[in-house]
Design an enzyme around this catalytic site. Structure first.
Site, mmCIF file in Angstrom:
data_model
loop_
_atom_site.group_PDB
_atom_site.id
_atom_site.type_symbol
_atom_site.label_atom_id
_atom_site.label_comp_id
_atom_site.label_asym_id
_atom_site.label_seq_id
_atom_site.Cartn_x
_atom_site.Cartn_y
_atom_site.Cartn_z
ATOM 1 N N CYS A 107 18.095 -33.827 4.057
ATOM 2 C CA CYS A 107 19.128 -33.881 3.028
ATOM 3 C C CYS A 107 18.375 -34.243 1.763
ATOM 4 C CB CYS A 107 20.207 -34.915 3.324
ATOM 5 S SG CYS A 107 21.331 -35.076 1.925
ATOM 6 N N CYS A 110 20.507 -37.073 -0.439
ATOM 7 C CA CYS A 110 20.776 -38.431 0.063
ATOM 8 C C CYS A 110 20.382 -38.492 1.523
ATOM 9 C CB CYS A 110 22.220 -38.850 -0.191
ATOM 10 S SG CYS A 110 23.476 -37.640 0.272
HETATM 11 FE FE FE Z 1 23.320 -36.287 1.768
#
Ligand code: FE
Length: 206
Positions: A107, A110
């Protein structure tokens, strides 16, 4: 990361983490919880309970061709068939490793992660180094994890968001034709389902 500025990721781990930490220190301060017990609990969900679910999905896909097709077509539904669903698992997609393609999940913004099948994300998955480097130099990062791929294998990096969470189906190791689904699941580590490891060999089961 300022997750509150990234609403498409759909959650605010920064804020939640802060509240959890405040709650934890309050509980420890009042002598209500043992910090070692808390660490044990987190370890369990990060490394054991959580990823067991994903490992069962992989083992089923390896052994049941009809299930594998359902999983490829609608992963969220196929995973729910095995009883795994919930927050951060609503929009699942599986990506399958083959002799020609290796998939790895990140990701970049985040720490979006498929909780129902993998549990809690490991610290390195949330680190800014992993999030940046696996995109810019995936082969080097994979080598650091101990995965060396042939030159002609294509590496695909998938960026998780709230819209979609990925689960890697590693290649089924050779010499596992006689193993039961449970025995196969034992070969599938959390890291293999993120794509930074391969499935274990039959004799490497822990
Ligand atoms: Fe994320």
């Amino acid at each position: 990361m300022g997750n509150k500025e990234l609403p498409h990721h759909g959650h605010g781990p920064g804020e939640i983490a802060l509240r959890v930490r405040r709650l934890e220190s309050l509980l420890v301060e009042k002598g209500l919880v043992d910090p070692a017990a808390m660490d044990e609990l987190v370890d369990r969900y990060e490394n054991r309970v959580g990823p067991r679910n994903g490992a069962r999905v992989v083992a089923r896909a390896w052994t049941d061709p009809a299930y594998r097709i359902r999983l490829m077509e609608n992963a969220t539904e196929a995973i729910r068939e095995l009883g795994y669903q919930g927050r951060q698992g609503e929009h699942m997609q599986v990506v399958e490793n083959t002799p020609d393609v290796h998939n790895v999940v990140v990701c970049t913004l985040c720490s979006c992660y498929p909780w129902p099948v993998l549990g809690l994300p490991p610290a390195w998955y949330k680190s800014s180094a992993y999030r940046a480097r696996v995109v810019s130099e995936p082969r080097t990062v994979l080598e650091e994890f101990g995965v060396t791929l042939d030159e002609d294998v294509e590496v695909r990096v998938w960026d998780s968001t709230a819209e979609i969470r990925y689960l890697v189906i590693p290649q089924r190791p050779r010499g596992t034709g006689s193993l039961s689904e449970d025995e196969l699941a034992d070969l599938v580590s959390r890291d293999a389902m993120i794509g930074v490891a391969l499935a274990g060999k039959p004799d490497s089961r822990s």
